[in-house]
Write an enzyme that holds these catalytic residues in place. Sequence first.
Site, short mmCIF file in Angstrom:
data_model
loop_
_atom_site.label_atom_id
_atom_site.label_comp_id
_atom_site.label_asym_id
_atom_site.label_seq_id
_atom_site.Cartn_x
_atom_site.Cartn_y
_atom_site.Cartn_z
N ASN A 78 80.00 12.43 -20.60
CA ASN A 78 79.86 12.86 -21.99
C ASN A 78 80.16 14.34 -22.11
O ASN A 78 80.45 15.02 -21.11
CB ASN A 78 78.44 12.57 -22.50
CG ASN A 78 78.17 11.09 -22.69
OD1 ASN A 78 79.05 10.33 -23.07
ND2 ASN A 78 76.94 10.68 -22.44
N HIS A 120 80.60 3.92 -27.63
CA HIS A 120 81.90 4.60 -27.48
C HIS A 120 83.02 3.77 -28.13
O HIS A 120 84.13 3.70 -27.61
CB HIS A 120 82.21 4.85 -26.01
CG HIS A 120 81.21 5.72 -25.31
ND1 HIS A 120 81.29 7.09 -25.31
CD2 HIS A 120 80.10 5.39 -24.60
CE1 HIS A 120 80.26 7.59 -24.62
NE2 HIS A 120 79.52 6.58 -24.18
#
Length: 498
Positions: free
Chosen positions: A130, A57
């Site tokens: 997510n 990320h």
Amino acid sequence: MEARKAPRLTTADGRPIGDNQNALTAGPRGPLLIQDVQLLEQIQHFNRERIPERVVHAKGSGAYGTFTVTNDVTRYTKAAFLSEVGKQTEVFVRFSTVAGERGAADAERDVRGFAVKFYTEEGNFDLVGNNTPVFFVRDPYKFQMFIHSQKRHPKTNLRDPDMQWDFWSLCPESLHQVTILFSDRGIPASYRHMNGYGSHTYSMYNDRGELFWVKFHFKTQQGIKCLTDEEAARLIGEDRETHQRDLYEAIERGDYPRWTLYIQVMTPEQAENFRWNPFDLTKVWPHAEFPLIEVGVLELNRNPENYFAEVEQAAFKPSAFVPGIGPSPDKMLQARLMSYADAHRYRLGVNYQQLKVNRPRCPVHHYQRDGFMAQIEGSGHPNYFPNSIPGSPQDDPIYKEPAWHLGEVIVDRYDSRKDHDDYTQAGNLYRLFDEGQKDRLARAIAASLGQARLEVQKRQLGHFYRADVDYGRRVARALGFDPAAIEAELGIDASVAG
């Protein structure tokens, strides 16, 4: 219109700067002088401007907003920020790509991170998920290896499809997520046009101590929009920051993106008898059996003022819970409870929670101290617990989590002092000493204990008495107390010597 006066330029210590373009030198041709401390400060800070990027990320975008409760869910949770319809809570959200580095293009085929920080009156609640409801693996032993397979080959330093598919082909549990990743939803058109999911199973519990297993779903109100490979390739060729630009510009023009938050709820009894492991991160719960229950609306309506300070340094962790919401037996979640907070302490420092974007909006009282960049002020209470110092933070049983009943196993906080004898062996040891040893022991204890507060001396004397009455009496006399008076005050039955 009168021109706005520019603020005065200063050093980081606040000293006003008279000339910020010309170095201090011995003569017009130099050399430089080391006394030019404002130049040194700029060089030294510049050399340290970069911090390690996130292992996963790494590239992301963020914004502030509000979460508004639209449905009563108090039968499932006692979380204060969900306590009544209409209640609003400030949030910070960070979206991200998962596998790419900080310089990656936004429109690549990749899973997207969807992390929400709720600044509640009972502390921060981080929902770190997510844009997909499942993940590639269900066992934390495989997580690090999975990420390695998605990154660069250690020899060529290239992204390598053979690595990716080699791992996936050896881990069939990844098939559900792989199918989503390579489907039409594999490349979202923007962060605004995708859903978000907590993915893991979490727990909720109400004010009656009833426990429920839940899954979180953020459904975009903008509608789902995705890109084809050809559209993504064209966009990447024109602009590598498409998602960042879209989110920032939408908020700037007042087109605030919104998501509706839903939960699925499963009772412990349903979980125990369910046909597959409900805590398996690679599987969803059927909506027909566990329908979506509306909770509230998330709106993003303010852009950060400083990307690095507020987005790059934002730290989300699945272990940030509030009373009424907690973890589950999901193995991947259990590992993430440790790994995320540990990653932040490595990347940002041990006091990352004191940074403005991560700082809770409610009062914070704990026994953690010191470390790099500590900013706690007014914490005059001691740094150990338990203690009997007036005004020191104390735990409150009303916030104790309910026990989990997992078949024959009960997960709870068991009293480590219950059913334990802390006195017999200490008394047996004392009784092995001769008279000289006993006297020296009492004097040594009194020399140290006598410097403590009176209430502490008396509390500790009670323990000596419980080990052996003579033990207590010798220490009491060494401290200058009348043993008979102390025994009466403490309620010690000294009719039979130990």
